[in-house]
Design a protein around this motif. Structure first.
Motif, mmCIF file in Angstrom:
data_model
loop_
_atom_site.group_PDB
_atom_site.id
_atom_site.type_symbol
_atom_site.label_atom_id
_atom_site.label_comp_id
_atom_site.label_asym_id
_atom_site.label_seq_id
_atom_site.Cartn_x
_atom_site.Cartn_y
_atom_site.Cartn_z
ATOM 1 N N LEU A 135 41.854 73.422 53.736
ATOM 2 C CA LEU A 135 40.855 74.482 53.580
ATOM 3 C C LEU A 135 39.666 74.462 54.547
ATOM 4 C CD1 LEU A 135 40.375 74.657 49.851
ATOM 5 C CD2 LEU A 135 40.903 76.351 51.034
ATOM 6 N N PHE A 163 39.775 92.600 48.757
ATOM 7 C CA PHE A 163 39.397 91.420 48.220
ATOM 8 C C PHE A 163 39.210 91.622 46.565
ATOM 9 C CE2 PHE A 163 37.364 87.230 47.746
ATOM 10 C CZ PHE A 163 36.760 87.501 46.755
ATOM 11 N N ALA B 121 40.413 86.433 52.878
ATOM 12 C CA ALA B 121 39.221 86.089 51.952
ATOM 13 C C ALA B 121 39.686 85.802 50.554
ATOM 14 C CB ALA B 121 38.028 87.081 52.163
ATOM 15 N N ALA B 122 40.448 86.714 49.867
ATOM 16 C CA ALA B 122 40.928 86.392 48.497
ATOM 17 C C ALA B 122 41.909 85.270 48.364
ATOM 18 C CB ALA B 122 41.614 87.793 47.975
ATOM 19 N N THR B 123 43.026 85.254 49.313
ATOM 20 C CA THR B 123 43.749 84.436 49.410
ATOM 21 C C THR B 123 43.255 82.619 49.750
ATOM 22 O OG1 THR B 123 45.302 85.778 50.282
ATOM 23 C CG2 THR B 123 46.032 83.529 50.145
ATOM 24 N N THR B 124 42.385 82.838 50.413
ATOM 25 C CA THR B 124 41.472 81.425 50.759
ATOM 26 C C THR B 124 40.762 80.940 49.339
ATOM 27 O OG1 THR B 124 40.957 82.158 53.066
ATOM 28 C CG2 THR B 124 39.547 80.653 52.123
ATOM 29 N N LEU B 125 40.084 81.985 48.764
ATOM 30 C CA LEU B 125 39.284 81.636 47.475
ATOM 31 C C LEU B 125 40.483 81.340 46.416
ATOM 32 C CD1 LEU B 125 36.390 84.109 47.193
ATOM 33 C CD2 LEU B 125 36.303 81.526 47.428
ATOM 34 N N GLY B 126 41.400 82.060 46.503
ATOM 35 C CA GLY B 126 42.568 81.601 45.638
ATOM 36 C C GLY B 126 42.951 80.080 45.707
ATOM 37 N N LEU B 127 43.440 79.970 47.105
ATOM 38 C CA LEU B 127 43.821 78.329 47.332
ATOM 39 C C LEU B 127 42.497 77.456 47.115
ATOM 40 C CD1 LEU B 127 45.737 76.610 48.585
ATOM 41 C CD2 LEU B 127 44.682 77.183 51.079
ATOM 42 N N ALA B 128 41.325 77.821 47.413
ATOM 43 C CA ALA B 128 40.296 76.797 46.846
ATOM 44 C C ALA B 128 40.214 76.691 45.389
ATOM 45 C CB ALA B 128 38.978 77.505 47.419
ATOM 46 N N ARG B 129 40.323 77.751 44.640
ATOM 47 C CA ARG B 129 40.371 77.553 43.094
ATOM 48 C C ARG B 129 41.485 76.707 42.736
ATOM 49 N NH1 ARG B 129 40.079 83.210 39.778
ATOM 50 N NH2 ARG B 129 41.869 83.424 40.780
ATOM 51 N N SER B 131 43.152 74.211 44.470
ATOM 52 C CA SER B 131 43.103 73.137 44.740
ATOM 53 C C SER B 131 41.771 72.241 44.836
ATOM 54 C CB SER B 131 43.386 72.773 46.425
ATOM 55 O OG SER B 131 42.417 73.715 47.007
ATOM 56 N N LEU B 132 40.657 72.894 44.369
ATOM 57 C CA LEU B 132 39.458 72.244 44.143
ATOM 58 C C LEU B 132 39.099 71.877 42.652
ATOM 59 C CD1 LEU B 132 37.065 73.934 46.912
ATOM 60 C CD2 LEU B 132 38.535 71.889 47.280
ATOM 61 N N ALA B 137 37.829 66.286 45.579
ATOM 62 C CA ALA B 137 38.222 67.408 46.478
ATOM 63 C C ALA B 137 37.236 68.194 47.033
ATOM 64 C CB ALA B 137 39.385 68.213 45.723
ATOM 65 N N LEU B 141 36.225 68.536 50.793
ATOM 66 C CA LEU B 141 35.812 69.791 51.670
ATOM 67 C C LEU B 141 34.572 70.038 52.236
ATOM 68 C CD1 LEU B 141 36.798 72.733 52.377
ATOM 69 C CD2 LEU B 141 36.141 73.495 50.143
#
Lengths: 196, 176
Positions: A135, A163, B121-129, B131-132, B137, B141
């Motif tokens: 990340l 978004f 941005a949405a995919t990054t936040l989705g991945l964060a949600r 995995s974190l 974790a 990060l």
């Protein structure tokens, strides 16, 4: 004109060529990224845009967006698009080979280790460690790619709407991209001769 | 199922599912496990789980499936099957190159690019949600981001710091 159309599938901007071996190296590095497609795109942005300035961010994003609306694997399409851009057909082979090699080697190794690893907690430990770490790279790349539109503009509005549609409403990604394009076709179309 | 049949099967299924890792799983299970008995369900699920732990594309567990069935030839055949459809973008790009001077098409592309930034941005936040999910974790990060934005180091070093911190914290604080 004919030579341009024959030689340059996506040569709508002057292109910096790269040797096929360098394309292979770039995609090999990208293929070593964790975090799936996002991780790969993040490394590609760093290698192609930031380090080599072989594409500007707008062109990088354009090819990425087109590969996302194509009904095939995004990363495979991206590899072919960028590979073709930099080194013609040999570039596409180099890009796909570089992209595939790390995962291929890893999967063969893990398949061979099936007996030893299938009950091992290590299999669950690794994603829990490397994905959060990936990340860092993904966030950095997302921020870099977003910078050009982080100002009050119709582009920012479209980005914000996309978004919201994906993250909050769970809309289909390809549909959101196409809608963004449709809105852009109406609101952002340039009159003949207007500067970008 | 012959090697050629396996290649064709993975190719067709990949085209039908956009080659997305998770979407490939049901048809693979349906044919290779339930119908033909070529794999155990355990083996297929192990390969899918393993693909989350390796670098690169999430759909490359098909290479493991191919390897399990036909060794290196099977792994290469399945890899080709998921990667070859990428060439379908070339006609799209050629068509776009012809139309690119049209103002409406330029506007369409600009809208597409803007939407793709929102999507990133949405995919990054989705991945964060996804995995974190644990404090370690988040801490890992955080250390990685400090490395990049406060210490002004490359993101790759931030990854190493975050991975190292995450591993150390998990080993030192089990259950967190």
């Amino acid at each position: 004109m004919k030579a341009d159309l024959v030689a340059g599938v996506a040569d709508f901007n002057p292109v910096r060529r790269l040797p096929a071996l360098e394309v292979f190296w770039i995609f090999l590095r990208a293929g070593c990224a964790f975090g799936g497609g996002l991780g790969i795109v993040s490394v590609l942005e760093d290698e192609i845009v930031t380090r080599r300035a072989a594409l500007d961010r707008a062109e990088f994003l354009r090819l990425y967006a087109l590969s996302r609306v194509t009904p095939i694997g995004t990363m495979s399409a991206l590899a072919v698009a960028y590979g073709r851009r930099f080194a013609g057909f040999p570039g596409t082979v180099a890009a796909l080979a570089g992209l595939s090699l790390p995962a291929l080697a890893s999967m063969i190794a893990l398949t061979l280790a099936y007996g030893a690893l299938r009950e091992s907690p290590l299999l669950h430990l690794v994603p829990g460690v490397v994905v959060p770490a990936a990340l860092v790279i993904v966030v950095a790349a997302t921020i870099r790619l977003s910078r050009p539109i982080l100002r009050l503009s119709p582009d920012l509005t479209i980005a914000a709407a996309a978004f919201g549609a994906v993250f909050l409403l769970g809309w289909n990604v390809a549909l959101v991209l196409l809608l963004g394009g449709a809105v852009g076709a109406v609101l952002l179309r340039e009159r003949q001769g207007q500067a970008r | 199922m012959s090697l050629v049949e396996l290649f064709a099967f993975v190719l067709v299924v990949g085209l039908a599912t956009f080659s997305e890792g998770a979407r490939l799983l049901p048809p693979l299970q349906g044919v290779l496990v339930d119908e033909r008995g070529l794999l155990d369900l355990d083996e297929l699920l192990y390969l899918y789980a393993a693909s989350q732990a390796v670098p690169g594309q999430n759909n490359m567990y098909v290479a493991g499936v191919g390897y399990q069935l036909y060794g290196l030839a099977g792994a290469l055949a399945c890899t080709l099957a998921v990667q070859l459809p990428g060439y379908l973008i070339l006609p799209l790009l050629r068509g776009y190159a012809w139309l690119e001077t049209c103002p409406t098409v330029r506007g369409f592309t600009r809208g597409l690019v803007a939407a793709s930034v929102g999507l990133l941005a949405a995919t990054t936040l989705g991945l964060a949600r996804r995995s974190l999910t644990e404090p370690v974790a988040v801490a890992a990060l955080g250390l990685g981001l400090v490395t990049v934005y406060l210490l002004r180091r490359p993101p790759s070093l931030g990854f190493v710091v975050a991975a190292g911190a995450g591993l150390a914290l998990r080993l030192l604080l089990p259950g967190r």
